[in-house]
Each structure stands twice: as C-alpha cells, then as structure tokens.
Write an enzyme that holds these catalytic residues in place. Structure first.
Site, PDB file in Angstrom:
ATOM      1  N   CYS A  75      13.506  -1.025  -2.334  1.00 14.19           N
ATOM      2  CA  CYS A  75      15.164   0.304  -2.935  1.00 14.19           C
ATOM      3  C   CYS A  75      16.095   0.218  -1.327  1.00 14.19           C
ATOM      4  O   CYS A  75      17.113   0.184  -1.361  1.00 14.19           O
ATOM      5  CB  CYS A  75      13.771   1.815  -2.500  1.00 14.19           C
ATOM      6  SG  CYS A  75      12.642   1.925  -1.316  1.00 14.19           S
TER       7      CYS A  75
HETATM    8  N1  LIG Z   1       8.191   4.725  -4.872  1.00 12.78           N
HETATM    9  C1  LIG Z   1       9.144   3.560  -4.487  1.00 12.78           C
HETATM   10  O1  LIG Z   1      10.684   4.290  -4.170  1.00 12.78           O
HETATM   11  C2  LIG Z   1       9.833   2.647  -4.533  1.00 12.78           C
HETATM   12  C3  LIG Z   1       8.515   1.821  -4.910  1.00 12.78           C
HETATM   13  N2  LIG Z   1       8.784   0.091  -4.691  1.00 12.78           N
HETATM   14  C4  LIG Z   1       7.396  -0.390  -5.479  1.00 12.78           C
HETATM   15  O2  LIG Z   1       6.989  -0.539  -6.984  1.00 12.78           O
HETATM   16  C5  LIG Z   1       5.610  -1.210  -6.865  1.00 12.78           C
HETATM   17  C6  LIG Z   1       5.158   0.280  -7.620  1.00 12.78           C
HETATM   18  O3  LIG Z   1       5.299   1.934  -6.429  1.00 12.78           O
HETATM   19  P1  LIG Z   1       4.880   2.420  -6.440  1.00 12.78           P
HETATM   20  O4  LIG Z   1       5.676   3.766  -8.501  1.00 12.78           O
HETATM   21  O5  LIG Z   1       5.682   3.682  -5.766  1.00 12.78           O
HETATM   22  O6  LIG Z   1       3.247   2.847  -6.509  1.00 12.78           O
HETATM   23  P2  LIG Z   1       2.459   4.028  -6.326  1.00 12.78           P
HETATM   24  O7  LIG Z   1       1.749   3.751  -5.773  1.00 12.78           O
HETATM   25  O8  LIG Z   1       2.398   5.265  -6.706  1.00 12.78           O
HETATM   26  O9  LIG Z   1       1.705   3.346  -7.570  1.00 12.78           O
HETATM   27  C7  LIG Z   1       1.484   2.133  -8.382  1.00 12.78           C
HETATM   28  C8  LIG Z   1       0.583   1.799  -8.985  1.00 12.78           C
HETATM   29  O10 LIG Z   1      -0.612   0.523  -9.227  1.00 12.78           O
HETATM   30  C9  LIG Z   1      -1.524   0.947  -8.790  1.00 12.78           C
HETATM   31  N3  LIG Z   1      -2.908   0.201  -8.523  1.00 12.78           N
HETATM   32  C10 LIG Z   1      -2.756   0.841  -7.814  1.00 12.78           C
HETATM   33  N4  LIG Z   1      -4.134  -0.269  -6.880  1.00 12.78           N
HETATM   34  C11 LIG Z   1      -4.074  -1.551  -7.756  1.00 12.78           C
HETATM   35  C12 LIG Z   1      -4.623  -2.198  -7.701  1.00 12.78           C
HETATM   36  N5  LIG Z   1      -5.739  -3.011  -6.452  1.00 12.78           N
HETATM   37  N6  LIG Z   1      -4.866  -2.756  -8.758  1.00 12.78           N
HETATM   38  C13 LIG Z   1      -4.386  -2.771  -9.792  1.00 12.78           C
HETATM   39  N7  LIG Z   1      -3.054  -1.850  -9.915  1.00 12.78           N
HETATM   40  C14 LIG Z   1      -3.414  -0.888  -8.458  1.00 12.78           C
HETATM   41  C15 LIG Z   1      -1.917   2.656  -9.675  1.00 12.78           C
HETATM   42  O11 LIG Z   1      -3.400   3.096  -9.873  1.00 12.78           O
HETATM   43  P3  LIG Z   1      -4.378   3.036 -10.735  1.00 12.78           P
HETATM   44  O12 LIG Z   1      -5.230   3.314  -9.612  1.00 12.78           O
HETATM   45  O13 LIG Z   1      -3.895   4.073 -11.605  1.00 12.78           O
HETATM   46  O14 LIG Z   1      -4.878   1.731 -11.700  1.00 12.78           O
HETATM   47  C16 LIG Z   1      -0.823   2.972  -9.521  1.00 12.78           C
HETATM   48  O15 LIG Z   1      -0.603   3.064 -10.558  1.00 12.78           O
HETATM   49  C17 LIG Z   1       4.453  -0.802  -5.414  1.00 12.78           C
HETATM   50  O16 LIG Z   1       4.888  -2.917  -4.683  1.00 12.78           O
HETATM   51  C18 LIG Z   1       6.027  -0.609  -4.362  1.00 12.78           C
HETATM   52  O17 LIG Z   1       6.347  -0.860  -3.164  1.00 12.78           O
HETATM   53  C19 LIG Z   1       9.452  -0.373  -5.036  1.00 12.78           C
HETATM   54  C20 LIG Z   1      10.935   0.420  -5.089  1.00 12.78           C
HETATM   55  C21 LIG Z   1      10.953   1.370  -4.130  1.00 12.78           C
HETATM   56  C1  LIG Z   2       9.570   6.385   2.935  1.00 15.31           C
HETATM   57  C2  LIG Z   2       9.028   4.975   1.938  1.00 15.31           C
HETATM   58  O1  LIG Z   2       7.183   4.872   3.107  1.00 15.31           O
HETATM   59  N1  LIG Z   2       8.874   4.304   1.875  1.00 15.31           N
HETATM   60  C3  LIG Z   2       8.258   2.490   1.335  1.00 15.31           C
HETATM   61  C4  LIG Z   2       9.841   1.662   1.175  1.00 15.31           C
HETATM   62  C5  LIG Z   2       9.162   1.613  -0.384  1.00 15.31           C
HETATM   63  C6  LIG Z   2      10.173   0.121  -1.048  1.00 15.31           C
HETATM   64  O2  LIG Z   2      11.671   0.242  -1.827  1.00 15.31           O
HETATM   65  O3  LIG Z   2       9.853  -0.683  -0.590  1.00 15.31           O
HETATM   66  P1  LIG Z   2       9.019  -1.409  -1.314  1.00 15.31           P
HETATM   67  O4  LIG Z   2       9.224  -1.767  -2.664  1.00 15.31           O
HETATM   68  O5  LIG Z   2       9.352  -2.754  -0.944  1.00 15.31           O
HETATM   69  O6  LIG Z   2       7.774  -0.804  -0.966  1.00 15.31           O
HETATM   70  C7  LIG Z   2       8.376   2.240   3.284  1.00 15.31           C
HETATM   71  O7  LIG Z   2       9.183   2.248   3.908  1.00 15.31           O
HETATM   72  O8  LIG Z   2       7.444   1.121   2.707  1.00 15.31           O
END
Ligand SMILES: NC(=O)C1=CN([C@@H]2O[C@H](COP(=O)(O)OP(=O)(O)OC[C@H]3O[C@@H](n4cnc5c(N)ncnc54)[C@H](OP(=O)(O)O)[C@@H]3O)[C@@H](O)[C@H]2O)C=CC1
Ligand SMILES: CC(=O)N[C@@H](CCC(=O)OP(=O)(O)O)C(=O)O
Length: 382
Positions: free
Chosen positions: A186
């Site tokens: 992000c």
């Molecule tokens: N949040 C944000 O703003 C952003 C996030 N991202 C990236 O997107 C991805 C998802 O982020 P986000 O949705 O925030 O993360 P969350 O922690 O909210 O969700 C992660 C998901 O993955 C599952 N999970 C966790 N560990 C494992 C594992 N070892 N094996 C399989 N499944 C697993 C979790 O649930 P369950 O235990 O039910 O399987 C859950 O459904 C990450 O890589 C993050 O860095 C990118 C840009 C922005």
């Molecule tokens: C507030 C906060 O903790 N933000 C995350 C970035 C989330 C994100 O976009 O990044 P990835 O997809 O690379 O995880 C961080 O700083 O690591």
C-alpha cells in the site's frame, strides 16, 4: 422448397443495414469480452482484511464469481459467521487450502495471505493454468536478493522473472499478458503513482526524495498484535520502522527501472488512529525550474480517463476521507521553486487501491476486461 421471403432491397433498407451492422458487430465483440463468461475465483485468506474486501468486490462483480474461500483457522465455518457484514452478499463456507481440490474449479486465485505463505502456493496454481494475483510481497521483486534481504529466503525465485508488478496504471500492458501478478504494497502504491511519471520524464532528481507517509491501522492486518491493540493506537500518532521499512527496497527497485540511475529515497511511515486510509506527503528536488501546470500535464499523460488516479486542481490536496471505500488514488501538487522542490500529496484507501481494489483491477486486465469493472460502486467499508 426454398422460401420466398420477397425481401426487396430499397435505398432505405440499405441505409438501415449499413447503419445497424457496426452496432451488431460491436454487440458480438462486447459479448465475447464482457459477456456471459463468469471468471471463477478463489479467495485464499478470506478471513483477513484484504480477503474480506475481495469477497465484497467479487460478489458484486458482473463477470466474476466466488467459487471458493479458504481459511486455516475457520475452515468449515460460514464466512457470514465470521463477517456478519457480508450477510446477503455471499453464502459460502470456508475451505482449508487444498490446492488439488481447487484444480479444474477455478480460473484465478487471489492469495490474500502473509508473505512467505503465498510463495509456497503460487507455483502449483501457475503449473495448473490458474492465474495468480498475490497480495503479499512474495512476487513484487525482480531481484531475488533484494527480496531476500528484506524478507526471507525465496522458495520460488524462478517465478519472479515472469511475475508482473501489479501497479495497474503503470504496468497495465504487461498485466494483460501476465499469469502471475505481485500486487504492490500500500505504501508503494501511494508513492509510485505520483513519482514514476516525474522520475521518468527527468523532472525530479533521483536523490533527495523524502516521503512522510501515514497509514490507518488496518494496514497491519487483522491478526492480533500488541502494536495494533486499541489502547496502543487510539489517540496516538507515531513513526515506526524509521530507516528500515521493508517497502523501501520495493519502491527503490521500481523507481530505478524508470530512471537513468538507481533511485534512493528516505521513507518514514507513521501509524495514525484511523481504521483505513493512507496519505503520503512526498518532497522531491526539481531538476529545473517548473510550474504546477507542467507537473500536472506530465501526470495527465500517464493517467488517462480510465485510470483510478484523480489529479486535484492547484491549491487542493487529498484527504483520506475522500478516497475511503474507493479504488481511487488522489494526487495534489505544489511546486516550490524557492526551495527547488515539488511537494506531492497522495491518498488511497490502503485496503482498496492499496490491496484488494487494485487486485480486482488487475484481474480485470488479466482477463481482457475493462479495468473499472466491479470497482465503480464499492459496498460500504468494514
Ligand atoms: N492490510 C493492508 O492494508 C494491506 C495488506 N497487504 C498484504 O496482503 C496480505 C493480506 O493482508 P491482510 O488481509 O491485511 O492480512 P490479515 O492478517 O488480515 O489476513 C491474512 C489471512 O491469511 C490467513 N493466514 C494467516 N497465516 C496463514 C498461514 N500461515 N497459512 C495460510 N493462511 C494464513 C489468515 O487467516 P486464517 O487464520 O483464517 O487462515 C487471514 O485470512 C498480506 O501479505 C499483506 O501484507 C497489502 C497491501 C495492504
Ligand atoms: C500499518 C502497517 O503496519 N502497515 C504495514 C504495511 C501494509 C502493506 O501494504 O504492506 P504489505 O503488503 O507489504 O504487507 C507495514 O508497515 O508493514
């Protein structure tokens, strides 16, 4: 016996035929492109923030459907029991991630999973002709060493060569041909959209770029952790990972592809007490005196009317509230020739343009659809 329909050609019938033929042909093309074929998707990690947002977006998408959602912790449970807000939108039960069972059922998988986890699943899907959109950092880098320095050893480095960086507005042509897209982080989305055109056109220096960025707490994901605990973030505003955030190498690699020399940036992320939203204020040195109009004209050349980038008029600057629940990136510009700097301010919704929204935009491009499909009217935020 041949039927005699007695259809006489007249100048009027010829004109009608002439005028309607292109409309009929366009209709047939439209049907092939946007028509009845539904793309079958799996959302892996649907119980996380970005996964849940993908569920909302795909459930309202005219040409895609949710065939499966996966979860480790909630397998066997209805998604609406975990997210009651999804009631009436979906009726689906979480499955454990069993890749064999997904074979033949889906065309596309979104890996909304943590870094390191995605790379263990992506190769199987690619080998089985299932397109992959990975939301983690595992396929964002071209250079495996740069990835490994910031994260961990890579178990599928060969896939990095053909993976396309999913910054939709910049890499749209490559994304259209891609089987594997590494969706950007992000923070990188919020910096790269305003900076790439100016770096590429040589309007700003490759040295001295500073970004002061702020993120809502959902950026840290849904998993419990002390640093995103309510009492730790409420009424608090603080920088974190100063000088060592893992997004720096991601942004520097991409910016350097667009410059004549390696780009180095100073990046300071901050956590703010918002659920969602991200604002980056970027300071870049000009290479020659310039004007607001000149900067805006350069940005306009890159971001046409179909892009999800909104360029604000002189004197106006983005506000996280104005992009909340949308796939837009708003950009405002101030040129300060006294200090020889351009100030760029961008705002996105970290879960949408910063993750799930851009992932759907990429799916649209990968399947030859109009990039805005399913993203114009987004259901209410979590
Ligand atoms: N949040 C944000 O703003 C952003 C996030 N991202 C990236 O997107 C991805 C998802 O982020 P986000 O949705 O925030 O993360 P969350 O922690 O909210 O969700 C992660 C998901 O993955 C599952 N999970 C966790 N560990 C494992 C594992 N070892 N094996 C399989 N499944 C697993 C979790 O649930 P369950 O235990 O039910 O399987 C859950 O459904 C990450 O890589 C993050 O860095 C990118 C840009 C922005
Ligand atoms: C507030 C906060 O903790 N933000 C995350 C970035 C989330 C994100 O976009 O990044 P990835 O997809 O690379 O995880 C961080 O700083 O690591």
């Amino acid at each position: 016996m041949p039927m005699n329909l007695n259809l006489k050609r007249t100048p009027l019938s010829d004109t009608i035929f002439f005028l309607t033929q292109p409309i009929i042909i366009m209709g047939i093309i439209h049907l092939f492109h946007n028509g009845n074929t539904m793309i079958k998707t799996c959302i892996a990690g649907a119980t996380g923030y970005t996964g849940a947002e993908l569920v909302k977006l795909i459930s309202g998408h005219p040409n895609a459907e949710i065939t499966a959602v996966t979860s480790r912790s909630y397998a066997g449970q209805k998604l609406t029991d975990i997210f009651p807000a999804l009631g009436g939108m979906v009726d689906i039960t979480c499955e454990p991630m069993d890749m064999e069972s997904l074979k033949g059922r889906i065309d596309c998988v979104f890996l909304a999973l943590p870094h390191k986890v995605s790379m263990s699943y992506a190769p199987f899907f690619i080998e089985n002709n299932i397109k992959v959109i990975d939301l983690s950092a595992d396929f964002r880098f071209k250079d495996p060493k740069a990835y490994e320095a910031a994260y961990q050893p890579h178990s599928a480095p060969d896939l990095l060569k053909n993976a396309v960086y999913g910054l939709s507005e910049i890499y749209g042509d490559a994304i259209k041909k891609a089987d594997l897209v590494g969706n950007p982080g992000c923070y990188p989305t919020s910096l790269l959209l305003p900076l790439i055109p100016l770096i590429k056109e040589g309007m700003v220096s490759t040295r001295g770029i500073v970004s002061d960025s702020k993120s809502g707490v959902s950026g840290a994901g849904r998993a419990l952790s002390l640093s995103s605990h309510f009492c730790e973030v409420n009424e608090s505003f603080k920088p974190y990972k100063v000088g060592n955030h893992r997004h720096v190498p991601e942004m520097e690699e991409i910016l350097s592809f667009h410059a004549k020399e390696p780009v180095k940036i100073t990046f300071v992320p901050h956590l703010i007490p918002l659920t969602r939203g991200m604002v980056s204020t970027i300071y870049a040195e000009v290479t020659a005196p310039t004007t607001h109009d000149a900067v805006m004209n350069t940005l306009k050349q890159y971001y046409g009317s179909d892009a999800f980038v909104r360029l604000l008029p002189q004197g106006k600057f983005p506000d996280s509230a104005h992009v909340r629940g949308t796939n837009f990136c708003d950009i405002g510009v101030h040129v300060d020739n006294d200090s020889q700097r351009i100030i760029l301010v961008s705002a996105i919704d970290n879960i949408l343009k910063g993750a799930a929204g851009q992932a759907v935009q990429n799916m649209n491009l990968m399947f030859g659809m109009e990039q805005r499909l399913g993203l114009e009217l987004i259901p209410g935020a979590i």
